[in-house]
Design a protein around this motif. Structure first.
Motif, PDB file in Angstrom:
ATOM      1  N   SER A 395       0.846  -1.197   0.000  1.00  0.00           N
ATOM      2  CA  SER A 395       0.000   0.000   0.000  1.00  0.00           C
ATOM      3  C   SER A 395       0.878   1.241   0.000  1.00  0.00           C
ATOM      4  CB  SER A 395      -0.904   0.030   1.238  1.00  0.00           C
ATOM      5  OG  SER A 395      -0.128   0.234   2.418  1.00  0.00           O
ATOM      6  N   LEU A 396       0.288   2.344  -0.391  1.00  0.00           N
ATOM      7  CA  LEU A 396       0.986   3.622  -0.329  1.00  0.00           C
ATOM      8  C   LEU A 396       1.381   3.938   1.103  1.00  0.00           C
ATOM      9  CD1 LEU A 396       1.923   6.216  -1.770  1.00  0.00           C
ATOM     10  CD2 LEU A 396      -0.371   7.149  -1.376  1.00  0.00           C
ATOM     11  N   TRP A 397       0.541   3.562   2.058  1.00  0.00           N
ATOM     12  CA  TRP A 397       0.828   3.814   3.485  1.00  0.00           C
ATOM     13  C   TRP A 397       2.146   3.158   3.887  1.00  0.00           C
ATOM     14  CZ3 TRP A 397       1.784   1.310   8.018  1.00  0.00           C
ATOM     15  CH2 TRP A 397       1.573   2.010   9.205  1.00  0.00           C
ATOM     16  N   GLU A 398       2.311   1.882   3.538  1.00  0.00           N
ATOM     17  CA  GLU A 398       3.561   1.196   3.861  1.00  0.00           C
ATOM     18  C   GLU A 398       4.747   1.875   3.192  1.00  0.00           C
ATOM     19  OE1 GLU A 398       3.814  -3.308   4.346  1.00  0.00           O
ATOM     20  OE2 GLU A 398       2.178  -3.071   2.902  1.00  0.00           O
ATOM     21  N   ALA A 399       4.565   2.251   1.934  1.00  0.00           N
ATOM     22  CA  ALA A 399       5.675   2.800   1.160  1.00  0.00           C
ATOM     23  C   ALA A 399       6.142   4.135   1.706  1.00  0.00           C
ATOM     24  CB  ALA A 399       5.250   2.936  -0.301  1.00  0.00           C
ATOM     25  N   TYR A 400       5.207   5.058   1.976  1.00  0.00           N
ATOM     26  CA  TYR A 400       5.679   6.374   2.397  1.00  0.00           C
ATOM     27  C   TYR A 400       6.218   6.366   3.818  1.00  0.00           C
ATOM     28  CZ  TYR A 400       1.161   7.819   4.652  1.00  0.00           C
ATOM     29  OH  TYR A 400       0.043   7.944   5.454  1.00  0.00           O
ATOM     30  N   HIS A 401       5.734   5.455   4.674  1.00  0.00           N
ATOM     31  CA  HIS A 401       6.330   5.359   6.003  1.00  0.00           C
ATOM     32  C   HIS A 401       7.748   4.816   5.925  1.00  0.00           C
ATOM     33  CE1 HIS A 401       3.339   6.743   8.831  1.00  0.00           C
ATOM     34  NE2 HIS A 401       2.402   6.135   8.142  1.00  0.00           N
ATOM     35  N   SER A 402       8.000   3.940   4.969  1.00  0.00           N
ATOM     36  CA  SER A 402       9.363   3.454   4.768  1.00  0.00           C
ATOM     37  C   SER A 402      10.246   4.557   4.196  1.00  0.00           C
ATOM     38  CB  SER A 402       9.347   2.252   3.822  1.00  0.00           C
ATOM     39  OG  SER A 402      10.653   1.779   3.586  1.00  0.00           O
ATOM     40  N   ASN A 419      10.094  16.583   2.083  1.00  0.00           N
ATOM     41  CA  ASN A 419       9.013  16.844   3.050  1.00  0.00           C
ATOM     42  C   ASN A 419       7.700  17.189   2.367  1.00  0.00           C
ATOM     43  OD1 ASN A 419      10.637  16.367   5.315  1.00  0.00           O
ATOM     44  ND2 ASN A 419      11.412  18.463   5.312  1.00  0.00           N
ATOM     45  N   LYS A 420       7.768  17.967   1.292  1.00  0.00           N
ATOM     46  CA  LYS A 420       6.537  18.306   0.558  1.00  0.00           C
ATOM     47  C   LYS A 420       5.923  17.057  -0.069  1.00  0.00           C
ATOM     48  CE  LYS A 420       6.484  22.965   0.717  1.00  0.00           C
ATOM     49  NZ  LYS A 420       5.360  23.798   1.181  1.00  0.00           N
ATOM     50  N   PHE A 421       6.783  16.155  -0.565  1.00  0.00           N
ATOM     51  CA  PHE A 421       6.292  14.923  -1.163  1.00  0.00           C
ATOM     52  C   PHE A 421       5.588  14.072  -0.109  1.00  0.00           C
ATOM     53  CE2 PHE A 421       6.770  10.490  -2.527  1.00  0.00           C
ATOM     54  CZ  PHE A 421       6.307  10.558  -3.832  1.00  0.00           C
ATOM     55  N   LEU A 422       6.205  13.921   1.051  1.00  0.00           N
ATOM     56  CA  LEU A 422       5.576  13.146   2.118  1.00  0.00           C
ATOM     57  C   LEU A 422       4.261  13.775   2.566  1.00  0.00           C
ATOM     58  CD1 LEU A 422       8.586  12.064   4.357  1.00  0.00           C
ATOM     59  CD2 LEU A 422       7.158  10.592   2.927  1.00  0.00           C
ATOM     60  N   ASP A 423       4.231  15.091   2.691  1.00  0.00           N
ATOM     61  CA  ASP A 423       2.982  15.773   3.072  1.00  0.00           C
ATOM     62  C   ASP A 423       1.870  15.445   2.081  1.00  0.00           C
ATOM     63  OD1 ASP A 423       4.214  16.929   5.250  1.00  0.00           O
ATOM     64  OD2 ASP A 423       4.501  18.888   4.310  1.00  0.00           O
ATOM     65  N   ALA A 424       2.213  15.449   0.790  1.00  0.00           N
ATOM     66  CA  ALA A 424       1.211  15.157  -0.237  1.00  0.00           C
ATOM     67  C   ALA A 424       0.719  13.714  -0.138  1.00  0.00           C
ATOM     68  CB  ALA A 424       1.794  15.421  -1.625  1.00  0.00           C
ATOM     69  N   LYS A 425       1.643  12.786   0.182  1.00  0.00           N
ATOM     70  CA  LYS A 425       1.261  11.373   0.292  1.00  0.00           C
ATOM     71  C   LYS A 425       0.411  11.133   1.550  1.00  0.00           C
ATOM     72  CE  LYS A 425       2.102  11.239  -3.087  1.00  0.00           C
ATOM     73  NZ  LYS A 425       1.333  10.822  -4.276  1.00  0.00           N
ATOM     74  N   TYR A 426       0.743  11.785   2.654  1.00  0.00           N
ATOM     75  CA  TYR A 426      -0.111  11.694   3.861  1.00  0.00           C
ATOM     76  C   TYR A 426      -1.532  12.132   3.517  1.00  0.00           C
ATOM     77  CZ  TYR A 426       4.330  11.827   6.534  1.00  0.00           C
ATOM     78  OH  TYR A 426       5.575  11.594   7.027  1.00  0.00           O
ATOM     79  N   ALA A 427      -1.640  13.261   2.825  1.00  0.00           N
ATOM     80  CA  ALA A 427      -2.962  13.812   2.493  1.00  0.00           C
ATOM     81  C   ALA A 427      -3.720  12.885   1.549  1.00  0.00           C
ATOM     82  CB  ALA A 427      -2.808  15.201   1.875  1.00  0.00           C
ATOM     83  N   GLU A 428      -3.003  12.311   0.566  1.00  0.00           N
ATOM     84  CA  GLU A 428      -3.658  11.406  -0.382  1.00  0.00           C
ATOM     85  C   GLU A 428      -4.191  10.164   0.329  1.00  0.00           C
ATOM     86  OE1 GLU A 428      -2.637   8.868  -4.459  1.00  0.00           O
ATOM     87  OE2 GLU A 428      -1.280  10.451  -3.778  1.00  0.00           O
ATOM     88  N   TRP A 429      -3.377   9.603   1.240  1.00  0.00           N
ATOM     89  CA  TRP A 429      -3.821   8.408   1.955  1.00  0.00           C
ATOM     90  C   TRP A 429      -5.000   8.718   2.881  1.00  0.00           C
ATOM     91  CZ3 TRP A 429      -3.421   3.417   1.365  1.00  0.00           C
ATOM     92  CH2 TRP A 429      -3.850   2.580   2.404  1.00  0.00           C
ATOM     93  N   ASP A 430      -4.938   9.852   3.571  1.00  0.00           N
ATOM     94  CA  ASP A 430      -6.038  10.221   4.465  1.00  0.00           C
ATOM     95  C   ASP A 430      -7.334  10.420   3.683  1.00  0.00           C
ATOM     96  OD1 ASP A 430      -4.485  10.061   6.723  1.00  0.00           O
ATOM     97  OD2 ASP A 430      -4.093  12.216   6.865  1.00  0.00           O
TER      98      ASP A 430
END
Length: 447
Positions: A395-402, A419-430
């Motif tokens: 999942s994207l969740w597993e990937a971005y936490h890694s 950091n901006k990329f991670l912020d965007a991935k947090y928002a997409e998953w939420d």
């Protein structure tokens, strides 16, 4: 420089250019542009000074308190847009982004890759990539829902393959955009197509991927409108349940002094120690790397067993079930094929990250182990585990936490982009995890 600019202005006049598009991408690799009338008397200052724009409205860029950024056209990326009508002939320049003071902007994905390649050049290397972006041509059913344009499969011909005319027209238009087309064919999925182009320097290739996707969508749309049809194109990794997803396999190699340093005809597999170490680095960092090469929620619906997409962290010789495949090694054409990326990735970020992982393998002499010579899809989870073969993220969740815990890859992206990329991935998953889908309603409403 002045002479080169004068030649470019003359060339634009000879091509009867009426409008100029200044193109760049946001943090996701989505193309953005600003269009200007082509006035020869204003082009010289544009090439020298650039154009100010508001960066605060672009995802992953500047905050509103420091929003002024500068577009600097790369004069080497001039390309007339073949799909635009002659009466409004338009050309495009891909731009680097600078601060208002003229310094390189740390949030610019293209500059990130340029800097990585400059650092690599100091070690004497050049990095070449040949991607294979797959796509679906879509039609509509009677209710207006998207469906595949045909029911053909891999290498089928017309009349089953309804993409023949599209691919011919696309290939001709891409050649006008200076693509060196190698081949085109129908892919495995219904309505799925591929047009491959020759590999090149990683920056040129990243620019080409952006242009390729934009051109294919625009050209198919123009053909459909002209014929009063409803065809369109998607690069979505998994547009339909039960069919193959669209990947972007990335063939890559390193050169030094004009020689392919992955090649060693005397080695057991025709692959040099440098090539093996590069593979070792990609394998070591594959789990967090997947967040960058497969950056959407939908990406992970492609990375599942049974549809030819890689699922496990492994490499093999000619083995299409492995994450990394080594096609038949033939001297200067020796390369490795990293098979997990999909066309939704930002190529500037993905190429930077793959390069960082591979070079870490070379620096630390990371051995990849023995190649896998069996079909990974036929093994049970227990058999895979006993062979030391781990899965890619599910999942994207597993990937971005890694990714956020990967010092190497976060350093490669830099603090602003990382950091901006991670912020965007947090928002997409939420956003994704709070949605309720038809599948859930069908399965659980009666409980």
């Amino acid at each position: 420089m002045t002479e080169k600019i004068d030649e470019m202005i003359e060339r634009m006049q000879n091509d009867y250019i009426k409008f100029v598009r200044l193109q760049f991408v946001d943090i996701h690799g989505v193309p953005k542009s600003i269009a200007l009338p082509s006035k020869p008397e204003e082009m010289e200052s544009l090439f020298y000074d650039g154009l100010l724009f508001d960066g605060s409205s672009i995802e992953g860029f500047a905050d509103i308190s420091s929003s002024d950024l500068l577009l600097k056209p790369d004069i080497n990326t001039y390309s007339p847009l073949s799909w635009r009508p002659e009466e409004s002939a338009t050309c495009r320049f891909i731009c680097d982004i600078c601060t208002s003071d003229g310094d390189p902007y740390p949030g610019d994905p293209r500059s990130l890759l340029k800097n990585a390649l400059d650092d690599l050049a100091k070690k004497g290397y050049t990095y070449n990539i040949g991607p294979e972006p797959e796509f679906y041509i879509l039609d509509e059913d009677n209710l207006g829902y998207p469906i595949p344009s045909d029911n053909a499969s891999n290498f089928d011909v017309d009349p089953a393959d309804k993409g023949v005319d599209f691919r011919r027209e696309l290939s001709l238009n891409l050649e006008e955009l200076n693509f060196k087309i190698e081949a085109n064919h129908h892919e495995v999925g219904p309505g799925q197509n591929e047009i491959s182009f020759k590999f090149d320097d990683a920056l040129i290739t990243a620019d080409a991927v952006i242009t390729y996707k934009q051109a294919i969508k625009a050209i198919v749309n123009n053909i459909a409108e002209f014929n009063n049809q409803k065809y369109s194109v998607t690069f979505m990794p998994k547009p339909f349940n039960g069919v193959e997803g669209s990947g972007m396999h990335c063939h890559q190699s390193l050169f030094k002094n004009g020689k392919n340093v992955f090649a060693d005809p005397d080695a057991e597999y025709g692959l040099s120690d440098i090539g093996l170490y590069f593979i070792g680095g990609l394998l070591k960092h594959a789990f967090p790397l997947t967040a960058i090469t497969n950056p959407t929620v939908n990406s992970y619906k492609r990375l599942v067993p049974g549809y030819e997409a890689p699922v496990h962290i492994s490499y093999g010789l000619k083995n299409r079930s492995a994450l990394i495949r080594v096609p038949a090694a033939f001297g200067e054409s020796t390369r490795i094929e990293y098979r997990s990326p999909d066309p939704t990735c930002n190529p500037y970020l993905a190429f930077t990250a793959m390069l960082a992982a591979g070079m870490d393998g070379i620096k630390n002499k990371i051995e990849p182990g023995e190649p896998v010579n069996y079909n990974l899809f036929e093994l049970s989870e227990e058999e895979l585990e006993s062979n030391g073969i781990n899965p890619l993220p599910a999942s994207l969740w597993e990937a971005y936490h890694s990714l956020e815990n990967s010092e190497l890859l976060m350093n490669a992206l830099g603090p602003q982009i990382g950091n901006k990329f991670l912020d965007a991935k947090y928002a997409e998953w939420d956003d994704y995890r709070v949605q309720v889908f038809n599948y859930e309603q069908r399965k659980y409403l009666d409980i």
